[in-house]
Design a protein around this motif. Structure first.
Motif, short mmCIF file in Angstrom:
data_model
loop_
_atom_site.label_atom_id
_atom_site.label_comp_id
_atom_site.label_asym_id
_atom_site.label_seq_id
_atom_site.Cartn_x
_atom_site.Cartn_y
_atom_site.Cartn_z
N GLU A 122 0.83 -1.22 0.00
CA GLU A 122 0.00 0.00 0.00
C GLU A 122 0.86 1.26 0.00
N LYS A 123 2.01 1.18 0.65
CA LYS A 123 2.92 2.33 0.74
C LYS A 123 3.95 2.37 -0.39
N GLY A 124 3.88 1.39 -1.29
CA GLY A 124 4.79 1.38 -2.42
C GLY A 124 6.12 0.69 -2.17
N TYR A 125 6.22 -0.07 -1.08
CA TYR A 125 7.46 -0.77 -0.76
C TYR A 125 7.42 -2.21 -1.26
N LYS A 126 8.61 -2.82 -1.36
CA LYS A 126 8.72 -4.14 -1.96
C LYS A 126 9.23 -5.18 -0.96
N VAL A 127 9.07 -6.45 -1.37
CA VAL A 127 9.55 -7.60 -0.60
C VAL A 127 10.39 -8.45 -1.55
N SER A 128 11.48 -9.02 -1.06
CA SER A 128 12.36 -9.76 -1.94
C SER A 128 12.95 -10.99 -1.27
N VAL A 129 13.36 -11.95 -2.10
CA VAL A 129 14.11 -13.13 -1.65
C VAL A 129 15.45 -13.14 -2.38
N LEU A 130 16.54 -13.23 -1.62
CA LEU A 130 17.87 -13.25 -2.22
C LEU A 130 18.27 -14.68 -2.60
N ASN A 131 18.90 -14.79 -3.75
CA ASN A 131 19.35 -16.09 -4.25
C ASN A 131 20.82 -16.34 -3.90
N THR A 132 21.43 -15.40 -3.20
CA THR A 132 22.87 -15.49 -2.92
C THR A 132 23.17 -16.02 -1.52
N CYS A 133 22.13 -16.35 -0.76
CA CYS A 133 22.32 -16.84 0.60
C CYS A 133 21.11 -17.68 1.00
N GLU A 134 21.19 -18.31 2.15
CA GLU A 134 20.09 -19.17 2.57
C GLU A 134 20.02 -19.27 4.09
N TYR A 135 18.90 -19.78 4.56
CA TYR A 135 18.77 -20.14 5.98
C TYR A 135 18.05 -21.47 6.07
N GLU A 136 18.33 -22.18 7.15
CA GLU A 136 17.72 -23.48 7.39
C GLU A 136 16.58 -23.33 8.38
N HIS A 137 15.45 -23.95 8.06
CA HIS A 137 14.32 -23.91 8.97
C HIS A 137 13.86 -25.33 9.24
N SER A 138 14.25 -25.85 10.38
CA SER A 138 13.88 -27.22 10.74
C SER A 138 12.71 -27.17 11.70
N HIS A 139 11.54 -26.90 11.15
CA HIS A 139 10.38 -26.67 11.99
C HIS A 139 9.40 -27.82 11.93
N SER A 140 8.58 -27.87 12.99
CA SER A 140 7.41 -28.76 12.95
C SER A 140 6.25 -27.93 12.44
N LYS A 141 5.36 -28.55 11.69
CA LYS A 141 4.27 -27.81 11.06
C LYS A 141 3.32 -27.21 12.08
N LYS A 142 2.85 -25.98 11.79
CA LYS A 142 1.79 -25.40 12.58
C LYS A 142 0.48 -26.05 12.13
N ARG A 143 -0.12 -26.81 12.99
CA ARG A 143 -1.34 -27.51 12.62
C ARG A 143 -2.57 -26.64 12.84
N HIS A 144 -3.58 -26.86 12.01
CA HIS A 144 -4.81 -26.10 12.13
C HIS A 144 -5.84 -26.81 13.01
N GLY A 145 -5.40 -27.77 13.78
CA GLY A 145 -6.33 -28.57 14.57
C GLY A 145 -6.81 -27.87 15.83
N ASN A 146 -7.96 -28.30 16.30
CA ASN A 146 -8.52 -27.86 17.57
C ASN A 146 -8.56 -26.34 17.72
N LEU A 147 -8.02 -25.82 18.83
CA LEU A 147 -8.09 -24.39 19.09
C LEU A 147 -7.28 -23.58 18.09
N MET A 148 -6.21 -24.15 17.57
CA MET A 148 -5.37 -23.41 16.64
C MET A 148 -6.10 -23.14 15.33
N HIS A 149 -7.02 -24.01 14.96
CA HIS A 149 -7.81 -23.77 13.76
C HIS A 149 -8.69 -22.54 13.96
#
Length: 290
Positions: A214-241
């Motif tokens: 809305e303000k005219g700013y951008k979002v980007s992903v760099l191809n020159t670096c990386e990060y590791e994300h070893s996460h467990s999935k956020k489930r949509h079950g029960n109260l979290m849904h």
């Protein structure tokens, strides 16, 4: 060029301590703001034993969710005069190069509010790491199980295709990146009033990207670096849904500004999704009893 980083903890003591230690090894990170979202963890002893002035420990007096919790750290860094900051979940891993590449890109490109890197999981490129800002029809589809599956499949297919065909490109402009790890321009974040604290969990990335666009700013992903994300999935079950449904509704009402007919239709889809989710959870529970 220095920056700060916000690490939001909720009952992830060991992972958080390890990440803080790794951040201390990266001299570009001048201030580490450890925010505990009123979990059972107590970092007083850890901070005392580490004895490093780069660590700022803030114990939130309530679990205020992802957006509000991270905002505590972002606003703290902004008030200290920092121009750039990172948000990192406790379960991510990155190195000096990733921080340096993102900082360099942000300093060279003042029109970018948020920048992330290629995300990996188990040392392979992770699909679904960026997606489009949701439209109303997307919100409807996400109400029901089969709709979410279909949306996720499309997002992963598009993300995977783009990642595989980046070639030598330094970066790619996207609409939304995952909230587990990214760098941001704090002047821009302050201008858009940071992350929207109207959500507790889910849709935070969609909303901040909506506000940036809305303000005219951008979002980007760099191809020159990386990060590791070893996460467990956020489930949509029960109260979290229910939490997911509330965040989606909040987004549709406040940002898409849907009218009465669309509100009614959304409520119908959400009701179907809630009933459907209860049935799925019941069947899953019964299956595990066998």
């Amino acid at each position: 060029m220095k920056c700060g980083i916000v690490i939001l903890n909720y009952n992830s003591y060991n992972l958080t301590c390890e990440l803080v230690k790794k951040c201390l090894e990266i001299d570009l990170i001048e201030k580490i703001v450890l925010v505990d979202n009123d979990s059972k963890d107590d970092f007083d002893s850890f901070v005392l034993e580490t004895n490093n002035s780069r660590i700022e420990y803030i114990k939130n007096d309530k679990n205020s969710g992802y957006a509000a919790g991270n905002n505590i750290g972002l606003k703290y860094l902004y008030n200290l005069g920092y121009k750039y900051a990172f948000i990192a979940n406790p379960d991510v891993i990155f190195d000096y190069n990733t921080i340096n590449e993102i900082l360099t890109f942000l300093s060279e490109n003042s029109s970018y509010g948020i920048v992330s890197s290629v995300r990996t999981q188990n040392r392979t490129k992770d699909t679904g790491q960026f997606w489009s800002i949701p439209k109303y029809r997307d919100a409807l589809f996400e109400s029901i199980f089969i709709g979410r599956k279909f949306q996720n499949k499309l997002n992963k297919k598009k993300s995977n295709y783009i990642c595989d065909n980046l070639g030598d490109k330094r970066y790619i402009d996207v609409e939304v990146v995952g909230g587990a790890f990214f760098g941001c321009n704090l002047d821009i974040m302050n201008e858009i009033d940071y992350l929207d604290e109207g959500t507790f969990l889910w849709y935070e990335e969609n909303i901040v990207s909506f506000k940036l666009r809305e303000k005219g700013y951008k979002v980007s992903v760099l191809n020159t670096c990386e990060y590791e994300h070893s996460h467990s999935k956020k489930r949509h079950g029960n109260l979290m849904h229910t939490t997911f449904i509330k965040s989606k509704k909040y987004y549709c009402y406040k940002y898409l500004k849907i009218g009465i007919f669309r509100k009614i239709l959304l409520a119908i889809f959400d009701f179907i999704g809630i009933v459907e989710n209860k049935i799925i959870c019941f069947l899953y529970k019964e299956r595990n009893k066998r």
